[in-house]
Design a protein around this motif. Structure first.
Motif, PDB file in Angstrom:
ATOM      1  N   CYS A 127       0.950  -1.361  -0.173  1.00 44.33           N
ATOM      2  CA  CYS A 127      -0.087  -0.039  -0.013  1.00 44.33           C
ATOM      3  C   CYS A 127       0.861   1.254  -0.017  1.00 44.33           C
ATOM      4  N   SER A 128       0.291   2.397  -0.324  1.00 44.37           N
ATOM      5  CA  SER A 128       0.843   3.756  -0.299  1.00 44.37           C
ATOM      6  C   SER A 128       0.047   4.826   0.359  1.00 44.37           C
ATOM      7  N   GLY A 129       0.551   5.956   0.818  1.00 35.47           N
ATOM      8  CA  GLY A 129       0.077   6.965   1.413  1.00 35.47           C
ATOM      9  C   GLY A 129      -0.780   7.673   0.106  1.00 35.47           C
ATOM     10  N   THR A 130      -2.074   7.989   0.594  1.00 38.34           N
ATOM     11  CA  THR A 130      -2.951   8.487  -0.435  1.00 38.34           C
ATOM     12  C   THR A 130      -3.543   9.937  -0.127  1.00 38.34           C
ATOM     13  N   GLY A 131      -4.152  10.727  -0.932  1.00 43.41           N
ATOM     14  CA  GLY A 131      -4.778  12.131  -0.492  1.00 43.41           C
ATOM     15  C   GLY A 131      -3.653  12.973   0.171  1.00 43.41           C
ATOM     16  N   GLY A 132      -3.671  13.585   1.390  1.00 39.96           N
ATOM     17  CA  GLY A 132      -2.906  14.347   1.892  1.00 39.96           C
ATOM     18  C   GLY A 132      -1.492  13.709   2.360  1.00 39.96           C
ATOM     19  N   TYR A 133      -1.538  12.510   2.163  1.00 40.61           N
ATOM     20  CA  TYR A 133      -0.295  11.732   2.605  1.00 40.61           C
ATOM     21  C   TYR A 133       0.254  10.897   1.213  1.00 40.61           C
ATOM     22  N   SER A 134       0.177  11.578   0.105  1.00 40.34           N
ATOM     23  CA  SER A 134       0.646  10.891  -1.013  1.00 40.34           C
ATOM     24  C   SER A 134       2.047  11.110  -1.137  1.00 40.34           C
ATOM     25  N   ASP A 135       2.575  11.962  -0.063  1.00 40.62           N
ATOM     26  CA  ASP A 135       4.301  11.917  -0.112  1.00 40.62           C
ATOM     27  C   ASP A 135       4.849  10.803   0.612  1.00 40.62           C
ATOM     28  N   ILE A 136       4.001  10.078   1.541  1.00 41.39           N
ATOM     29  CA  ILE A 136       4.783   8.827   2.098  1.00 41.39           C
ATOM     30  C   ILE A 136       4.414   7.498   1.149  1.00 41.39           C
ATOM     31  N   ASP A 137       5.716   7.094   0.865  1.00 39.56           N
ATOM     32  CA  ASP A 137       5.590   5.913   0.011  1.00 39.56           C
ATOM     33  C   ASP A 137       7.090   5.441   0.029  1.00 39.56           C
ATOM     34  N   PHE A 138       7.288   4.645  -0.854  1.00 38.59           N
ATOM     35  CA  PHE A 138       8.630   3.940  -0.762  1.00 38.59           C
ATOM     36  C   PHE A 138       9.558   4.615  -1.408  1.00 38.59           C
ATOM     37  N   GLY A 139      10.640   4.811  -0.574  1.00 35.99           N
ATOM     38  CA  GLY A 139      11.874   5.565  -0.793  1.00 35.99           C
ATOM     39  C   GLY A 139      11.784   7.179  -0.434  1.00 35.99           C
ATOM     40  N   THR A 140      10.595   7.400   0.481  1.00 37.67           N
ATOM     41  CA  THR A 140      10.719   8.661   0.946  1.00 37.67           C
ATOM     42  C   THR A 140      11.833   8.855   1.984  1.00 37.67           C
ATOM     43  N   GLN A 141      12.359  10.013   2.008  1.00 37.36           N
ATOM     44  CA  GLN A 141      13.519  10.345   2.818  1.00 37.36           C
ATOM     45  C   GLN A 141      13.207  10.395   4.326  1.00 37.36           C
ATOM     46  N   VAL A 142      14.276   9.929   5.094  1.00 39.68           N
ATOM     47  CA  VAL A 142      14.131  10.012   6.470  1.00 39.68           C
ATOM     48  C   VAL A 142      15.451  10.621   7.000  1.00 39.68           C
ATOM     49  N   ASN A 143      15.068  11.741   7.770  1.00 38.92           N
ATOM     50  CA  ASN A 143      16.389  12.257   8.149  1.00 38.92           C
ATOM     51  C   ASN A 143      16.496  12.385   9.573  1.00 38.92           C
ATOM     52  N   VAL A 144      18.009  12.344   9.765  1.00 41.11           N
ATOM     53  CA  VAL A 144      18.096  12.558  11.428  1.00 41.11           C
ATOM     54  C   VAL A 144      19.183  13.713  11.715  1.00 41.11           C
ATOM     55  N   THR A 145      18.825  14.455  12.582  1.00 42.38           N
ATOM     56  CA  THR A 145      19.481  15.768  12.818  1.00 42.38           C
ATOM     57  C   THR A 145      20.046  15.638  14.393  1.00 42.38           C
ATOM     58  N   ASP A 146      21.042  16.083  14.724  1.00 39.72           N
ATOM     59  CA  ASP A 146      21.568  16.297  16.021  1.00 39.72           C
ATOM     60  C   ASP A 146      20.975  17.409  16.815  1.00 39.72           C
ATOM     61  N   ALA A 147      21.455  17.667  17.999  1.00 39.38           N
ATOM     62  CA  ALA A 147      20.865  18.898  18.860  1.00 39.38           C
ATOM     63  C   ALA A 147      21.040  20.209  18.119  1.00 39.38           C
ATOM     64  N   ALA A 148      22.149  20.294  17.418  1.00 39.64           N
ATOM     65  CA  ALA A 148      22.391  21.630  16.977  1.00 39.64           C
ATOM     66  C   ALA A 148      21.602  21.959  15.298  1.00 39.64           C
ATOM     67  N   GLY A 149      20.782  20.929  15.242  1.00 40.19           N
ATOM     68  CA  GLY A 149      20.105  21.010  13.818  1.00 40.19           C
ATOM     69  C   GLY A 149      20.611  20.510  12.635  1.00 40.19           C
ATOM     70  N   THR A 150      21.882  19.654  12.950  1.00 39.99           N
ATOM     71  CA  THR A 150      22.745  19.337  11.550  1.00 39.99           C
ATOM     72  C   THR A 150      22.563  18.160  11.278  1.00 39.99           C
ATOM     73  N   LEU A 151      22.196  17.787  10.164  1.00 35.18           N
ATOM     74  CA  LEU A 151      21.870  16.711   9.416  1.00 35.18           C
ATOM     75  C   LEU A 151      23.132  15.848   9.690  1.00 35.18           C
ATOM     76  N   VAL A 152      22.990  14.758  10.281  1.00 32.47           N
ATOM     77  CA  VAL A 152      24.031  13.659  10.461  1.00 32.47           C
ATOM     78  C   VAL A 152      23.553  12.238   9.724  1.00 32.47           C
ATOM     79  N   ALA A 153      22.518  11.995   9.369  1.00 38.62           N
ATOM     80  CA  ALA A 153      22.184  10.725   8.659  1.00 38.62           C
ATOM     81  C   ALA A 153      21.052  10.819   7.864  1.00 38.62           C
TER      82      ALA A 153
END
Length: 202
Positions: free
Chosen positions: A118-144
């Motif tokens: 299944c995939s996100g639909t309607g207002g959640y159409s951006d949620i699908d296979f391959g959607t990016q997951v970001n991890v930032t540290d306490a300073a807001g720096t993207l670390v992974a």
């Protein structure tokens, strides 16, 4: 005229020529030794040779064991194995780490069978296979950065697994965000433990 009485001819005692440079006693000893070995069977000779060889090997092994058992290479108490093993253990504690979790979009996938894609639909159409997951540290720096896997239908909706690798350690806390849907704040220990759970929708 009387005839002179003839003396019987006695041949000189025969002598056995001796080998030059060898005393009679040595010659007799060598003859006895050769005679002894000639009477032994081939199997007996081989057995004696094998026994002598085993004795030599055993003596060499004992010498090597004693030389290596002086404790010079024995790790100190509290250490674990070779330097390479200790380095790997230190890297597990101090180096980059990974986390994982799921994002569930609630209330979608009506009519789909359980575990069907299944995939996100309607207002959640951006949620699908391959959607990016970001991890930032306490300073807001993207670390992974990671990404969502394939969504599967569950009782709650559509569930997407994710994994993020190579997260830089040392921050007081981290924020995990899928797409632009807001972040989930976690400590380093919580990220290392994994099993994060996001939910979008009702």
């Amino acid at each position: 005229m009387p005839v002179p009485e003839q003396q019987p001819h006695t041949p000189p005692p025969s002598t056995i020529p001796e080998k030059p440079g060898v005393a009679p006693e040595e010659s007799e000893s060598a003859s006895a030794s050769v005679s002894l070995w000639s009477r032994l069977s081939r199997g007996t000779v081989l057995a004696i040779g094998a026994g002598l060889g085993a004795a030599v090997v055993g003596a060499c092994w004992a010498g090597v064991s004693l030389a290596g058992g002086n404790g010079a290479d024995t790790p100190e108490a509290g250490t674990t194995g070779s330097p390479s093993v200790r380095a790997e253990q230190d890297a597990d504690v101090e180096g980059p780490f990974s986390t994982d979790g799921t994002l569930t979009v609630a209330g979608i996938g009506a009519g789909l069978e359980s575990e069907e894609l299944c995939s996100g639909t309607g207002g959640y159409s951006d949620i699908d296979f391959g959607t990016q997951v970001n991890v930032t540290d306490a300073a807001g720096t993207l670390v992974a950065v990671g990404s969502l896997g394939f969504g599967e239908k569950t009782e709650q909706g559509c569930e997407f697994p994710f994994t993020v690798d190579d997260i830089t350690p040392g921050s007081k806390f981290y924020t995990v965000e899928v797409s632009h849907r807001g972040g989930l704040t976690q400590t380093e220990d919580e990220l290392r433990a994994g099993g994060l759970a996001f939910t979008l929708g009702d």
